[in-house]
Design a protein around this motif. Structure first.
Motif, short mmCIF file in Angstrom:
data_model
loop_
_atom_site.label_atom_id
_atom_site.label_comp_id
_atom_site.label_asym_id
_atom_site.label_seq_id
_atom_site.Cartn_x
_atom_site.Cartn_y
_atom_site.Cartn_z
N LYS A 110 -43.17 74.38 -71.87
CA LYS A 110 -43.68 75.68 -72.33
C LYS A 110 -42.57 76.73 -72.28
N ASP A 111 -41.76 76.70 -71.24
CA ASP A 111 -40.64 77.64 -71.12
C ASP A 111 -39.64 77.44 -72.26
N ALA A 112 -39.26 76.19 -72.49
CA ALA A 112 -38.31 75.87 -73.55
C ALA A 112 -38.88 76.24 -74.92
N LYS A 156 -39.16 87.32 -65.40
CA LYS A 156 -38.16 88.25 -65.93
C LYS A 156 -37.29 87.58 -66.98
N GLU A 157 -36.94 86.32 -66.78
CA GLU A 157 -36.10 85.59 -67.73
C GLU A 157 -36.77 85.45 -69.08
N LEU A 158 -38.09 85.25 -69.09
CA LEU A 158 -38.82 85.00 -70.33
C LEU A 158 -39.70 86.19 -70.74
N VAL A 199 -32.08 74.86 -74.21
CA VAL A 199 -32.66 75.15 -72.89
C VAL A 199 -32.57 73.92 -72.00
N TYR A 200 -32.95 72.77 -72.54
CA TYR A 200 -32.89 71.54 -71.75
C TYR A 200 -31.46 71.14 -71.42
N ILE A 201 -30.57 71.27 -72.37
CA ILE A 201 -29.17 70.94 -72.12
C ILE A 201 -28.57 71.88 -71.08
#
Length: 192
Positions: A34-36, A104-106, A155-157
């Motif tokens: 979900k974040d990615a 905060k990041e998202l 994001v995953y990398i």
């Protein structure tokens, strides 16, 4: 513009967002799909909306500029690509500060600023699309999807491998844009 050319252009445009997505992945300690996907959607949507906006603006001036449109496309793509390479090579600190707090990041405010910043070059590409009579809806949809996929992968990398790929991604994107601009110019001049 062929599908292959559009794909190459879409990948080139996605390199800024990919580099930022790598940083996001680095900053998110407990990464979820979900974040990615959130990062990918922000970047993908803006990478689709900005060239559409540029196309609308460029279409208004198309008739007055058709004699020099290939030069405009060339100059814009070379400037954007060169700027990407310059920025990648001039950074002393290749990392970006992380707050380590997912909220905060998202946060929408944070993501909005990053999405706009990474898609400004797509606005200029949209202007060139107007001069080249590109089918805009399929083109911007394709660019948006490619950017979404590249950003999710970034994001995953980033979460897995860190910041090492950020500079390489920006340089690669810049080179791709310069090559696309050169190809457009050479085609319109009848050289290739």
């Amino acid at each position: 513009m062929s599908l292959t050319e559009l794909f190459i252009l879409a990948v080139g445009l996605s390199m800024d967002a990919f580099a930022v997505a790598v940083c996001k992945g680095l900053c998110l300690e407990d990464l979820t799909f979900k974040d990615a996907l959130t990062v990918g959607l922000w970047f993908g949507v803006f990478q689709a909306v900005m060239p559409l906006t540029g196309y609308i603006l460029g279409a208004q001036f198309r008739d007055q500029i058709t004699a020099i449109d290939h030069w405009i496309a060339f100059i814009l793509l070379v400037l954007i690509g060169g700027n990407m390479i310059r920025e990648a090579c001039s950074k002393e600190d290749h990392g970006e500060p992380c707050c380590k707090e997912k909220k905060k990041e998202l946060a929408p405010k944070t993501m909005l600023v990053l999405a706009v910043a990474t898609s400004i070059d797509a606005l200029a590409v949209g202007i060139t699309f107007a001069f080249l009579n590109v089918e805009i809806v399929p083109a911007v949809s394709f660019i948006g999807v490619v950017n979404l996929v590249c950003s999710v992968a970034g994001v995953y990398i980033g979460h897995r491998f860190g910041i090492k790929l950020k500079t390489r991604a920006e340089i690669t994107g810049g080179v791709i844009l310069i090559l696309m601009g050169s190809k457009i110019l050479l085609e319109h001049l009848g050289i290739i």
